[in-house]
Design an enzyme around this catalytic site. Structure first.
Site, PDB file in Angstrom:
ATOM      1  N   SER A 127     -12.623 -11.731  -5.624  1.00  0.00           N
ATOM      2  CA  SER A 127     -13.490 -11.984  -6.652  1.00  0.00           C
ATOM      3  C   SER A 127     -12.687 -12.354  -7.831  1.00  0.00           C
ATOM      4  CB  SER A 127     -14.316 -10.665  -6.859  1.00  0.00           C
ATOM      5  OG  SER A 127     -15.029 -10.852  -8.365  1.00  0.00           O
ATOM      6  N   TYR A 152     -15.957  -2.336  -9.527  1.00  0.00           N
ATOM      7  CA  TYR A 152     -16.088  -3.589  -8.804  1.00  0.00           C
ATOM      8  C   TYR A 152     -14.764  -4.231  -8.348  1.00  0.00           C
ATOM      9  CZ  TYR A 152     -17.560  -7.749  -6.898  1.00  0.00           C
ATOM     10  OH  TYR A 152     -17.692  -9.114  -5.879  1.00  0.00           O
TER      11      TYR A 152
END
Length: 344
Positions: A127, A152
């Site tokens: 990501s 995350y």
């Protein structure tokens, strides 16, 4: 044609990728636990309507070691594409254990399956959030990423480190893909485009964070899929120029590679909202809010490595991509409303 295992097969990117692979002639085996992080009905419709039930989907949790290993044992995939994860930066603030279970424990199971069952290549979703507190733009895969701003993001960096370990110890070729703000038809309801479209149509206000002073490298889902498919044909090799004295984070002496996949053209959040308003023919009611914990004010991808490797760079314009999403949204929810009315 090779047999491909796609985790997150009922997810946003996973369903688009699975469709492309099937249409190309690959056999696709899917893993998706169909959890209720967002509308399970939308996930099932991706499998049924979008993929026309052409994916052999296993409703197994990634953290279920026996279940995942059983799929590897029976399916014997040639390539694994890991897109399954607990998504969402803000959700990680209140539900940290969900991220460890899925993104760490689950990814360990994928690595072990690849190791023990002769997988040729593992491609996995990282990501843009791994760039965290970095401020030099555009973000490059050669940048240090030691300052994540959310759990995350930390789990995604951990995935990259775990993959490198398996590349080094077991010679498993691994390719990590740092996705930048993916959007498009069949998108996630927790993402800005979906939420904004729904609210504007309902004459409800939208929350505009950082007072609208956000820049995002919005990347259309078909460009993500095209990048993944091209990289499937490029198995990572050890980098002969790699040196431990001046280590390049994007390559290694092991068969390991990291790529950014972004549009390389950041868009201001207000311009993004204007594109939605243009397509809907309605003006949004806006609640201006401060920057939320875990968010970064700007993302911007350097994709020169991707272009050098594949000859492709994402380039779908924001208005075109938003128009396609809204066309899908209007069609999908019109069908859903019609079906409910018929049931009544």
């Amino acid at each position: 044609m090779k047999k491909i295992l796609v985790t997150g097969s009922a997810g946003f990117i996973g369903s688009h990728l699975s469709k492309r692979l099937i249409d190309t002639g690959y056999t696709v085996i899917g893993i998706d636990n169909l959890n209720d992080y967002y509308d399970v009905g939308l996930k099932r419709d991706r499998l049924e309507q979008m993929l026309q039930n052409r994916v052999e989907n296993h409703e197994v949790d990634m953290a279920d070691t026996d279940g995942v290993m059983g799929i590897f044992r029976d399916a014997r995939p040639d390539i694994v594409i890991n897109l399954a994860a607990q998504a969402g930066v803000r959700y990680s603030l209140d539900n940290p254990h969900a991220y460890i279970k899925s993104n760490i424990n689950g990814f360990t199971n994928i690595l072990e399956g690849c190791r023990h069952y002769g997988v040729e290549q593992l491609i996995y979703a990282s990501s843009s959030s791994v760039y965290g507190a970095n401020t030099v733009k555009p973000f490059s895969t050669t940048d240090n990423i030691d300052h994540p701003l959310s759990l995350y993001a930390a789990t995604k960096k951990a995935n990259e480190l775990m993959a490198h370990t398996y590349s080094h110890l077991y010679g498993l070729p691994t390719t990590g893909l740092r996705f930048f703000t993916v959007y498009g038809p069949w998108g996630r309801p927790d993402m800005a485009l979906f939420k904004f479209t729904k609210a504007i149509l309902a004459d409800m206000p939208i929350d505009v964070y950082n007072n609208g002073n956000m820049l995002r490298d919005f990347t259309y889902v078909d460009d993500i899929v095209e990048s993944v498919v091209r990289l499937m044909g490029i198995t990572p090799q050890p980098d002969p120029a790699w040196s431990g004295d001046t280590p390049n984070p994007a390559t290694s002496s092991a068969p390991y590679r990291i790529y950014n996949i972004g549009n390389n053209a950041p868009v201001r959040l207000m311009a993004f909202i204007e594109a939605i308003e243009n397509r809907l023919g309605k003006t949004a009611q806006k609640n201006y809010m401060p920057l939320q914990p875990g968010d970064v004010p700007e993302t911007y991808a350097d994709v020169e490595d991707l272009y050098a490797a594949t000859g492709f760079r994402p380039a779908t314009g924001i208005q075109d991509g938003i128009d396609r999403f809204i066309d899908w949204y209007m069609d999908y929810y019109h069908k859903e409303i019609t079906a409910r009315e018929r049931a009544i």
